[in-house]
Design a protein around this motif. Structure first.
Motif, PDB file in Angstrom:
ATOM      1  N   ASP A 388       1.194  -1.265   0.030  1.00 56.89           N
ATOM      2  CA  ASP A 388       0.087  -0.305   0.210  1.00 56.89           C
ATOM      3  C   ASP A 388       0.645   0.864  -0.343  1.00 56.89           C
ATOM      4  OD1 ASP A 388      -2.423   1.837   0.649  1.00 56.89           O
ATOM      5  OD2 ASP A 388      -3.169   0.753   1.470  1.00 56.89           O
ATOM      6  N   GLY A 389       1.865   1.513  -1.251  1.00 57.48           N
ATOM      7  CA  GLY A 389       2.253   3.057  -1.234  1.00 57.48           C
ATOM      8  C   GLY A 389       1.595   3.612  -0.864  1.00 57.48           C
ATOM      9  N   PRO A 390       0.505   4.560  -1.349  1.00 57.38           N
ATOM     10  CA  PRO A 390      -0.227   5.524  -0.865  1.00 57.38           C
ATOM     11  C   PRO A 390       0.361   5.924   1.025  1.00 57.38           C
ATOM     12  CG  PRO A 390      -1.687   4.643  -2.195  1.00 57.38           C
ATOM     13  CD  PRO A 390      -0.645   3.869  -2.059  1.00 57.38           C
ATOM     14  N   VAL A 391      -0.081   4.647   1.245  1.00 58.99           N
ATOM     15  CA  VAL A 391       0.232   4.561   2.933  1.00 58.99           C
ATOM     16  C   VAL A 391       1.824   4.881   3.315  1.00 58.99           C
ATOM     17  CG1 VAL A 391       0.581   4.010   5.085  1.00 58.99           C
ATOM     18  CG2 VAL A 391      -1.631   3.426   3.726  1.00 58.99           C
ATOM     19  N   PRO A 422      -3.423   5.991  -7.143  1.00 59.10           N
ATOM     20  CA  PRO A 422      -2.826   6.807  -6.468  1.00 59.10           C
ATOM     21  C   PRO A 422      -1.174   7.843  -5.652  1.00 59.10           C
ATOM     22  CG  PRO A 422      -5.021   5.689  -6.228  1.00 59.10           C
ATOM     23  CD  PRO A 422      -3.718   5.038  -7.178  1.00 59.10           C
ATOM     24  N   LEU A 423      -0.661   6.183  -5.874  1.00 57.71           N
ATOM     25  CA  LEU A 423       1.080   6.180  -5.737  1.00 57.71           C
ATOM     26  C   LEU A 423       1.974   7.001  -6.619  1.00 57.71           C
ATOM     27  CD1 LEU A 423       3.273   5.039  -3.765  1.00 57.71           C
ATOM     28  CD2 LEU A 423       3.072   3.177  -5.390  1.00 57.71           C
ATOM     29  N   PHE A 424       1.049   6.724  -8.308  1.00 55.57           N
ATOM     30  CA  PHE A 424       2.071   7.312  -8.609  1.00 55.57           C
ATOM     31  C   PHE A 424       1.821   8.674  -9.386  1.00 55.57           C
ATOM     32  CE2 PHE A 424       1.837   9.439 -13.554  1.00 55.57           C
ATOM     33  CZ  PHE A 424       3.769   9.032 -13.461  1.00 55.57           C
ATOM     34  N   ASP A 425      -0.154   9.044  -8.621  1.00 50.16           N
ATOM     35  CA  ASP A 425       0.624  10.811  -9.019  1.00 50.16           C
ATOM     36  C   ASP A 425       1.146  11.567  -8.074  1.00 50.16           C
ATOM     37  OD1 ASP A 425      -1.739   9.835 -10.749  1.00 50.16           O
ATOM     38  OD2 ASP A 425      -3.035  10.489  -9.543  1.00 50.16           O
TER      39      ASP A 425
END
Length: 483
Positions: A388-391, A422-425
């Motif tokens: 969960d990269g965004p975390v 979301p992570l790439f953004d």
């Protein structure tokens, strides 16, 4: 008529490959007729002979024949496949299933276990690389103990289970559903893989060896062994735990010594020409001074009269740089995680470098207080779980105080499943703010590391291509920025 003959021939060749697979799975003795026929089929398809050898890992095949990587990664998805390629697909599917589900008997070495785990990772990617799983597939690999189809073991230190390394395929440390590449597998299949891995570990008898100091001293620290120790540390205590820590410490110290030498030998950053050169004799550029004053040469007295002295620029970075290292804890990244954690500790010991370290799976953990001691960092990691990269990005972004004086190293295979965009953004936003973003897919001495092809292309288009290969590449990038 010719089409019918071709179709029948393809059907027969597929049957040969699948009969061989079944024979190998349920009877370890070779069937000569099936083996000979399968070799002929593979030869007709132009596939390497190693495809039929269970002792050859998928990683080894892909290293020698990189064009096979894309085929393996989408092998078991429900998407479109090349028309007429059913026989080739049958050959590749047979290879993958045989390597994962036919584990043989007898003692198992740490290297053999690590090879099986790599093959199992290819199997998971082949299942999950396509569209989101349908309603017949579970939401994650292990939905928690006690739930239908859930894996019984977690990966965290407080899991309280005897599953050991098998927990790497179970629930996430927080007890929640794993995301990332594990998310497409149903609980039943996850439990099957966990049981196979647990069986391999039991055949290693690693815990018995660790409980005997004399036997433990005979173990040679290696990446494969360290990975198993990190996976199983929650199930060790007393003498066994002390011996495991000693082995991990030995390996960390050995790798640190090698990496420290590489850091010292690597080239330093570019000269800061915005700072005027210091006018001292040791910085005097004699050749340039002579060249610039040649017009003042007096042939009568054979003398060069110097109007101006020129000095070399030697000034480099004077303000502290911030290095933020974000590490994916998933089992497939253990090699890069160990290397980069040790590397972070080396840079943390340099003057004017402020290092922060974050590890993540479905949760993020700030390991900055222990960044100077990679041994302590590794003991606090929990291999396995989802991604969960965004975390992790939510924890990393507040650490950016001066973007143009910050480098962020992100170590992951970037299989984020439904969280890729979301992570790439977030990465794009960090990069555009002025932060030097360095994505790392794999940094080791050798071997192949798969990186989510969608992310690989996106990061390349962003101007931040994924680093993979020897760790010297990352050392060079960091030294250039931080020096």
């Amino acid at each position: 008529m010719s089409d019918d003959i071709s179709t029948n021939a393809d059907r027969n060749r597929r049957q040969v490959l699948y009969w061989r697979l079944l024979a190998r799975l349920f009877d370890h003795e070779e069937q000569p007729a099936l083996e000979t026929a399968s070799v002929a089929v593979a030869g007709d398809l132009g596939l390497p002979a190693g495809l039929l050898d269970p002792a050859v890992s998928v990683d080894s095949l892909v290293q020698r024949f990189p064009e096979l990587a894309a085929e393996f990664e989408t092998l078991l998805t429900s998407g479109e496949h090349v028309p007429g390629g059913e026989v080739r697909r049958a050959a590749l599917v047979s290879k993958l299933l045989l390597n994962v589900f036919a584990t043989g008997a007898g003692d198992v070495s740490a290297t053999q276990l690590a090879t099986w785990q790599q093959d199992a990772a290819w199997f998971k990617r082949a299942l999950c690389a396509g569209p989101a799983p349908g309603p017949g597939m579970g939401a994650g690999m292990g939905t928690g103990a006690g739930e239908p189809g859930g894996a019984a073991a977690g990966t965290g230190p407080d899991a309280g289970s005897d599953a050991g390394p098998a927990a790497g395929f179970g629930q996430s440390p927080g007890g929640g559903t794993g995301r990332g590449i594990d998310a497409g597998l149903g609980g039943d299949l996850a439990k099957v893989l966990a049981d196979i891995e647990a069986g391999l570990v039991s055949r290693m008898r690693l815990r018995e060896v660790l409980a005997d100091p004399a036997l433990a001293r005979q173990l040679t620290p290696s990446m494969s062994l360290v990975e198993q120790l990190l996976r199983d540390k929650a199930n060790l205590s007393g003498v066994a735990l002390a011996n495991a820590k000693a082995l991990i410490r030995r390996y960390v110290d050995e790798v640190a010594e090698v990496l420290r030498t590489q850091v010292e030998k690597a080239g330093v950053g570019t000269i800061d020409r915005s700072v005027p050169p210091k006018r001292v004799f040791r910085n005097l550029d004699v050749e340039r001074t002579i060249w610039k004053n040649l017009t003042n040469w007096n042939p009568e007295d054979q003398r060069l009269y110097v109007d101006r002295l020129y000095y070399r620029h030697t000034a480099r970075r004077t303000t502290p740089a911030r290095l933020i290292v974000v590490v994916d804890q998933s089992g497939s990244m253990v090699d890069s995680m160990v290397n980069c954690t040790i590397l972070a500790s080396i840079f943390a010991g340099l003057p004017k470098v402020d290092v922060h370290l974050i590890a993540y799976d479905t949760r993020a953990l700030d390991l900055t207080p222990w960044v100077h001691d990679p041994f302590e960092v590794l003991l606090r990691t929990n291999l396995g779980g989802g991604n969960d990269g965004p975390v992790a990005m939510a924890m990393a972004q507040p650490k950016i105080a001066d973007p143009r004086n910050t480098v962020m190293v992100w170590i992951s295979d970037f299989y984020e499943f439904d969280r890729s965009q979301p992570l790439f953004d977030a990465i794009q936003s960090v990069h555009r703010s002025g932060v030097k973003f360095i994505p790392v897919g794999s940094v080791n001495s050798s071997g192949h590391q798969s990186v989510n092809p969608w992310f690989r292309q996106k990061l390349k288009d962003l101007g931040t291509p994924v680093i993979s290969g020897h760790i010297r590449k990352l050392v060079f990038e960091l030294k250039n920025f931080l020096a």
